[in-house]
Design an enzyme around this catalytic site. Structure first.
Site, PDB file in Angstrom:
ATOM      1  N   GLU A  64       0.818  -1.218   0.000  1.00 44.80           N
ATOM      2  CA  GLU A  64       0.000   0.000   0.000  1.00 44.80           C
ATOM      3  C   GLU A  64       0.851   1.266   0.000  1.00 44.80           C
ATOM      4  OE1 GLU A  64      -4.103  -1.572   2.092  1.00 44.80           O
ATOM      5  OE2 GLU A  64      -2.395  -1.156   3.382  1.00 44.80           O
ATOM      6  N   ASP A 123     -11.923  -6.507  -3.011  1.00 44.53           N
ATOM      7  CA  ASP A 123     -12.787  -7.699  -2.926  1.00 44.53           C
ATOM      8  C   ASP A 123     -14.144  -7.247  -2.413  1.00 44.53           C
ATOM      9  OD1 ASP A 123     -10.904  -7.623  -0.256  1.00 44.53           O
ATOM     10  OD2 ASP A 123     -12.964  -8.153   0.231  1.00 44.53           O
TER      11      ASP A 123
END
Ligand code: SAH
Length: 233
Positions: A13, A197
């Site tokens: 990230e 997701d």
């Protein structure tokens, strides 16, 4: 000098962000690494906390109390709940809650403990900046409620409960704890997530497939926000 904290939970990230700030100085502190740089007259501290509410609390607190950051931007990925959020879409948190904080046995609402509040609101000015940046990029960025807890959610029933109690649009494992820290220490904060997701039975497969590409989408947007903050300071 303005000092901006840029935080993620996992190495992927922050990697796309960190590469923009070379050369940076690495400092070890409280069992983690912090990367410091200057960028167009602004000081930057970047770190990934490790996953979950406790590690993210420690990192956010360290960035503010030890490194003296006066704004905090979080970049990362999340499970989507709102059906309008597709893989790779960005969500800006308007307010955040801890979905696994439960002392309902004593008659309290989910997510509430005495002295705290169910939701912590993100900084409105930073949200405003994100809207301007989205406009400049011709990108749609949805705003919504983010629910945080110490579990990777991959179950419709868990998801349904999080909607029932918090009306959340997305869920992850660090945002609300960072929010609590920043709110308590009066540091404006901004939480951005790109969907990796949809927190259902396929979530772990989807996560493995899309985490890196979604992390980049979020990181690129955060970099545009940093640029905007630098340009208008
Ligand atoms: N694959 C990793 C674990 C990822 S945990 C490993 O094995 O080390 C999921 C991370 O992404 C957390 O940092 C969380 O904030 C975010 N996230 C993405 N989808 C999520 C979901 N469905 N539930 C909870 N957190 C999610």
């Amino acid at each position: 000098m303005l000092k901006i904290a840029i935080m993620g939970a996992m190495p992927e990230e922050i990697a796309p962000i960190l590469e923009k700030f070379r050369p940076y100085k690495t400092t070890k502190y409280a069992d983690n690494e912090y990367y410091e740089a200057t960028y167009n007259g602004v000081e930057i501290v970047v770190a990934y906390s490790k996953i979950g509410k406790v590690f993210s609390t420690l990192t956010a607190t360290t960035m503010i109390q030890h490194f003296g950051c006066d704004k905090l931007l979080f970049s990362g990925v999340a499970g989507g709940i709102n059906p309008n959020l597709k893989i790779g879409d960005l969500i800006v948190a308007t307010k955040l809650s801890q979905h696994d904080l439960d002392i309902t046995a004593f008659g309290h609402p989910m997510g509430f403990v005495p002295g705290g509040s169910i939701f912590v609101e993100a900084n409105k000015e930073l949200i405003e900046i994100s809207k301007e940046v989205a406009k400049e990029l011709g990108k749609t960025v949805q705003e919504g409620i983010i629910a945080t807890g110490d579990q990777f959610v991959h179950d419709e029933k868990v998801k349904d409960n999080i909607v029932k109690y918090f009306n959340a649009d997305a869920l992850e494992m660090e945002g609300a704890s960072v929010a609590v820290v920043c709110n308590a220490l009066n540091v404006p904060f901004f939480i951005l997530r790109a969907i990796s997701d949809t927190a259902d039975t396929d979530a772990s497969f989807s996560f493995d497939k899309f985490m890196e590409s979604s992390a980049i989408i979020s990181a690129e947007f955060i970099m545009k926000m940093v640029q905007h903050i630098v340009d208008t300071k």
